[in-house]
Design an enzyme around this catalytic site. Sequence first.
Site, short mmCIF file in Angstrom:
data_model
loop_
_atom_site.label_atom_id
_atom_site.label_comp_id
_atom_site.label_asym_id
_atom_site.label_seq_id
_atom_site.Cartn_x
_atom_site.Cartn_y
_atom_site.Cartn_z
N GLU A 140 0.82 -1.21 0.00
CA GLU A 140 0.00 0.00 0.00
C GLU A 140 0.85 1.25 0.00
O GLU A 140 1.95 1.28 0.58
CB GLU A 140 -0.94 0.06 1.21
CG GLU A 140 -2.32 -0.50 0.96
CD GLU A 140 -2.39 -1.99 1.25
OE1 GLU A 140 -3.39 -2.62 0.89
OE2 GLU A 140 -1.42 -2.51 1.84
N THR A 141 0.32 2.28 -0.65
CA THR A 141 0.80 3.65 -0.53
C THR A 141 -0.32 4.48 0.07
O THR A 141 -1.46 4.40 -0.39
CB THR A 141 1.20 4.23 -1.89
OG1 THR A 141 2.31 3.49 -2.42
CG2 THR A 141 1.60 5.70 -1.77
#
Length: 275
Positions: free
Chosen positions: A49-50
């Site tokens: 994830e970002t």
Amino acid sequence: MTTQTLPIYQIDAFTDMLFAGNPAAVVPLSGWLADDVLQKIAMENNLSETAFFVPCDDKDDADFHIRWFTPTVEVPLCGHATLASAFVIFNHLGFKSDLLKLQSKSGILTARRDHDAIVLDFPKQPIKANEIPQDVLTALGGAKPVESYVVASRDTDIVAVYDNAKTVRDMAPDMSVLGRLTGRGVIVTAPGDKTGLDMISRFFVPAIGINEDPVTGYMHCVVAPYWSDKLGQEDVVGYQASARGGVVACKVAGDRVELKGEAVLYLKGEIVVPA
């Protein structure tokens, strides 16, 4: 093409040491970029994830609005990237309060400092009984669970409960097949097999670009209430048995789950993106 420079951090979350836990990218913004640009940044980062966040206009509601992207899709809830974002806000952006409020697609989330750790307050993720398709079990390696469920809010995350931690630790799914069979992901969980561990779990999500998530806050909002009920205790400690591994201390209170963990800075830099 006109470009702009943005800060970026990479944080190892749910760990007190580098190269463990779950790495997340964190990109603070002054205002939202186009969704396709956010998705491309997450794809370029190629982490599970970002997280992106912007300041909220109404400080009485929340301090920041946060969103999370895998390399292929936006997700409605992510624990480790929230922990990573809180770490950045507390330690690198001059945030003074010990309590941080975040607006998200899953409602208001909070993060508070607890010495070297951060405690997240997340919504419980209820489950409902459901039979796992045989082809999914085959892709998992064939081991039949003692109980099976789906996460009630989305019907796309399967939960398989086993009676032996070794089954969970040794599982080697066929990810190319599993990704075609599931709407999103598969959680496998079993009782803990070491002192101080109440549960052991893993989370496979090849359908959204992550073969196995290293340490997952969202998943513990699923398994912690289950094991809390089974064991008759509010506080449960989970170990996520990925290659990197990570421990998540959980407290189940009504329809909320507290997730406690530490985080470590790995990278601080800049990215250049379209303006």
